[in-house]
Motif scaffolding. Structure first.
Motif, PDB file in Angstrom:
ATOM      1  N   GLY A  45       0.812  -1.225   0.000  1.00 60.60           N
ATOM      2  CA  GLY A  45       0.000   0.000   0.000  1.00 60.60           C
ATOM      3  C   GLY A  45       0.837   1.263   0.000  1.00 60.60           C
ATOM      4  N   HIS A  46       1.981   1.230   0.695  1.00 60.04           N
ATOM      5  CA  HIS A  46       2.831   2.416   0.726  1.00 60.04           C
ATOM      6  C   HIS A  46       3.536   2.650  -0.597  1.00 60.04           C
ATOM      7  N   ALA A  47       3.728   1.587  -1.361  1.00 66.23           N
ATOM      8  CA  ALA A  47       4.418   1.729  -2.648  1.00 66.23           C
ATOM      9  C   ALA A  47       3.463   2.231  -3.736  1.00 66.23           C
ATOM     10  N   VAL A  99      15.925  -3.653   3.558  1.00 61.05           N
ATOM     11  CA  VAL A  99      16.196  -3.705   4.992  1.00 61.05           C
ATOM     12  C   VAL A  99      17.335  -2.729   5.269  1.00 61.05           C
ATOM     13  N   LEU A 100      17.110  -1.810   6.204  1.00 62.74           N
ATOM     14  CA  LEU A 100      18.133  -0.824   6.564  1.00 62.74           C
ATOM     15  C   LEU A 100      18.809  -1.265   7.850  1.00 62.74           C
ATOM     16  N   GLY A 101      20.133  -1.149   7.880  1.00 68.09           N
ATOM     17  CA  GLY A 101      20.901  -1.532   9.069  1.00 68.09           C
ATOM     18  C   GLY A 101      20.802  -0.479  10.157  1.00 68.09           C
ATOM     19  N   PRO A 129       6.899  -8.758   9.310  1.00 68.42           N
ATOM     20  CA  PRO A 129       6.209  -9.702   8.418  1.00 68.42           C
ATOM     21  C   PRO A 129       6.908  -9.864   7.069  1.00 68.42           C
ATOM     22  N   LYS A 130       7.602  -8.823   6.614  1.00 70.05           N
ATOM     23  CA  LYS A 130       8.289  -8.931   5.318  1.00 70.05           C
ATOM     24  C   LYS A 130       9.443  -9.921   5.371  1.00 70.05           C
ATOM     25  N   VAL A 131      10.328  -9.748   6.351  1.00 68.65           N
ATOM     26  CA  VAL A 131      11.482 -10.663   6.392  1.00 68.65           C
ATOM     27  C   VAL A 131      11.027 -12.086   6.729  1.00 68.65           C
ATOM     28  N   GLY A 141      16.177  -5.919  17.605  1.00 71.10           N
ATOM     29  CA  GLY A 141      15.208  -4.827  17.556  1.00 71.10           C
ATOM     30  C   GLY A 141      15.395  -3.824  16.434  1.00 71.10           C
ATOM     31  N   TRP A 142      16.461  -3.966  15.606  1.00 74.30           N
ATOM     32  CA  TRP A 142      16.604  -2.976  14.527  1.00 74.30           C
ATOM     33  C   TRP A 142      15.801  -3.367  13.290  1.00 74.30           C
ATOM     34  N   ILE A 143      15.268  -4.577  13.264  1.00 74.43           N
ATOM     35  CA  ILE A 143      14.229  -4.914  12.277  1.00 74.43           C
ATOM     36  C   ILE A 143      12.940  -4.962  13.079  1.00 74.43           C
ATOM     37  N   SER A 144      12.008  -4.054  12.750  1.00 77.13           N
ATOM     38  CA  SER A 144      10.825  -3.944  13.604  1.00 77.13           C
ATOM     39  C   SER A 144       9.574  -3.645  12.767  1.00 77.13           C
ATOM     40  N   GLY A 145       8.446  -3.480  13.447  1.00 73.27           N
ATOM     41  CA  GLY A 145       7.168  -3.064  12.823  1.00 73.27           C
ATOM     42  C   GLY A 145       6.844  -3.826  11.559  1.00 73.27           C
ATOM     43  N   LEU A 204       7.474  -5.210  -2.698  1.00 70.35           N
ATOM     44  CA  LEU A 204       7.650  -3.780  -2.981  1.00 70.35           C
ATOM     45  C   LEU A 204       7.093  -2.939  -1.846  1.00 70.35           C
ATOM     46  N   THR A 205       7.957  -2.079  -1.286  1.00 68.85           N
ATOM     47  CA  THR A 205       7.513  -1.239  -0.178  1.00 68.85           C
ATOM     48  C   THR A 205       7.972   0.204  -0.391  1.00 68.85           C
ATOM     49  N   ASP A 206       8.056   0.994   0.686  1.00 65.56           N
ATOM     50  CA  ASP A 206       8.423   2.404   0.533  1.00 65.56           C
ATOM     51  C   ASP A 206       9.757   2.738   1.199  1.00 65.56           C
TER      52      ASP A 206
HETATM   53  N1  LIG Z   1      15.432  -2.362   9.625  1.00 63.08           N
HETATM   54  C1  LIG Z   1      14.435  -1.775   8.918  1.00 63.08           C
HETATM   55  N2  LIG Z   1      14.649  -1.419   7.637  1.00 63.08           N
HETATM   56  C2  LIG Z   1      13.685  -0.830   6.908  1.00 63.08           C
HETATM   57  N3  LIG Z   1      12.434  -0.544   7.380  1.00 63.08           N
HETATM   58  C3  LIG Z   1      12.143  -0.873   8.649  1.00 63.08           C
HETATM   59  C4  LIG Z   1      13.123  -1.513   9.469  1.00 63.08           C
HETATM   60  N4  LIG Z   1      12.553  -1.736  10.685  1.00 63.08           N
HETATM   61  C5  LIG Z   1      11.299  -1.268  10.612  1.00 63.08           C
HETATM   62  N5  LIG Z   1      11.009  -0.740   9.404  1.00 63.08           N
HETATM   63  C6  LIG Z   1       9.730  -0.140   9.022  1.00 63.08           C
HETATM   64  O1  LIG Z   1       9.005  -1.014   8.148  1.00 63.08           O
HETATM   65  C7  LIG Z   1       8.258  -0.225   7.225  1.00 63.08           C
HETATM   66  C8  LIG Z   1       7.816  -1.059   6.026  1.00 63.08           C
HETATM   67  O2  LIG Z   1       6.668  -1.835   6.389  1.00 63.08           O
HETATM   68  P1  LIG Z   1       5.155  -1.359   6.015  1.00 63.08           P
HETATM   69  O3  LIG Z   1       4.989   0.069   6.420  1.00 63.08           O
HETATM   70  O4  LIG Z   1       4.247  -2.365   6.594  1.00 63.08           O
HETATM   71  O5  LIG Z   1       5.192  -1.412   4.416  1.00 63.08           O
HETATM   72  P2  LIG Z   1       4.094  -1.867   3.316  1.00 63.08           P
HETATM   73  O6  LIG Z   1       2.888  -1.023   3.455  1.00 63.08           O
HETATM   74  O7  LIG Z   1       4.820  -1.658   2.038  1.00 63.08           O
HETATM   75  O8  LIG Z   1       3.803  -3.335   3.568  1.00 63.08           O
HETATM   76  C9  LIG Z   1       9.198   0.901   6.906  1.00 63.08           C
HETATM   77  O9  LIG Z   1       8.537   2.045   6.378  1.00 63.08           O
HETATM   78  C10 LIG Z   1       9.856   1.178   8.270  1.00 63.08           C
HETATM   79  O10 LIG Z   1       9.143   2.149   8.985  1.00 63.08           O
END
Ligand SMILES: Nc1ncnc2c1ncn2[C@@H]1O[C@H](COP(=O)(O)OP(=O)(O)O)[C@@H](O)[C@H]1O
Ligand SMILES: CC(=O)N[C@@H](CCC(=O)OP(=O)(O)O)C(=O)O
Length: 294
Positions: free
Chosen positions: A33-35, A220-222, A251-253, A243-247, A214-216
């Motif tokens: 949706g964000h893309a 994955v950002l370090g 679900p993506k990873v 905790g640096w991969i969150s929110g 595809l996202t926005d």
């Molecule tokens: N390590 C990370 N690298 C990149 N994004 C991250 C990371 N950790 C959390 N995020 C968050 O995950 C979000 C992408 O997920 P989401 O908003 O659900 O996207 P979509 O709507 O495309 O499914 C990013 O915008 C960012 O806020």
């Protein structure tokens, strides 16, 4: 011959090995949706998918629509909450989710691809028994006493079984399937499924060559905010734990890991707002985004 014509021909020739590699291969593209962003972004996405289909790739699109659901809920004055990146979905919310995902969002994407010259047909995971779902159960650990506590996410589902027959019929007829992430339980109950999860389940069931999410964000950002071009499954797990991969990235990873474990050959998280992100990823050496590998 002009320089630009020469560039065009050189580019086509450079793409040839990639065209061969993906000929007749299924590529599942999750369009978040964000893309979707501006109308031009959606039209450009449609043209890229139509191009894939025309050069012999078999694209299957699974889409999200979180921001679009939020916009509709706001108009209706309904508040929504997320737990571990998932929308808590009561019966009223479920109606809105299905209406938005299987309605305008699904139809706009199918229309954009069709307008670009391919035939795309929008369906939901309920159509043709595509996604059989069950209620998702999640637990949290109480930080005080360490006890596990069940979370009630309402009608949030997880795919239990994917029946690919309807997709195979469409693919065989050169129709691009566009799937809304809604599933149905054995008893006919509708479930709201995270679109990444739905895409992973479909890619796994189809044994797709590639899964592209595809996202926005660029991928994955370090910790330092820089793009991580490649990650192993173990590195992903460590990133979540630290905790640096969150929110929404969780679900993506997790989806990428799930798909790879089921035979998908590569799963990539990339920025859908970048023009021609899908083509850059599939048809150039440079690739784009984060590739997750076993
Ligand atoms: N390590 C990370 N690298 C990149 N994004 C991250 C990371 N950790 C959390 N995020 C968050 O995950 C979000 C992408 O997920 P989401 O908003 O659900 O996207 P979509 O709507 O495309 O499914 C990013 O915008 C960012 O806020
Ligand atoms: C259970 C759950 O959270 N479902 C998602 C389905 C849409 C989705 O996943 O959209 P994006 O890919 O744009 O985030 C939701 O209700 O927002």
């Amino acid at each position: 011959m002009t320089d630009s014509a020469r560039d065009q021909v050189a580019m086509l020739a450079g793409a040839l090995p990639f065209l061969k590699r993906y000929d007749d291969q299924i590529v599942v593209v999750k369009y978040g949706g964000h893309a979707m962003g501006e109308e031009e972004t959606a039209l450009r996405f449609g043209r890229d998918i139509a191009l894939l289909e025309q050069v012999g790739v078999k694209p299957v699109v699974v889409h999200g629509g979180g921001p679009q659901i939020n916009a509709m809920l706001k108009r209706l004055g309904v508040k929504s909450t997320f737990v571990q990146g998932l929308r808590v979905t009561d019966a009223e919310m479920l109606d809105v989710v299905e209406m938005v995902l299987a309605g305008p969002v699904n139809k706009q994407i199918a229309e954009a691809i069709t307008r670009a010259g391919a035939i795309a047909v929008g369906i939901s995971g309920k159509d043709g028994g595509l996604i059989r779902a069950r209620r998702l159960t999640r637990t949290v650990r109480d930080p005080e006493n360490g006890a596990e506590q069940a979370l009630d996410l309402g009608f949030v589902g997880e795919p239990e079984r994917v029946d690919t027959r309807v997709l195979e019929l469409m693919i065989g007829a050169d129709i691009v399937p566009v799937v809304a992430p809604v599933g149905v339980g054995e008893d006919g109950q509708t479930y709201n499924i995270n679109a990444d999860t739905a895409a992973g389940a479909i890619a796994g069931a189809l044994k797709a060559e590639r899964l592209l999410l595809l996202t926005d964000v660029p991928g994955v950002l370090g910790r330092d905010g820089a793009l991580v071009p490649e990650m192993t499954v173990a590195e992903v797990r460590a990133g979540i734990a630290a905790g640096w991969i969150s929110g929404g990235m969780i679900p993506k990873v997790e989806t990428c890991i799930y798909a790879i474990e089921r035979g998908v050959r590569g799963a990539v998280i990339l920025d859908g707002r970048v023009p021609h992100a899908v083509l850059l990823e599939l048809f150039t050496d440079a690739g784009a985004g984060t590739l997750i590998r076993p």
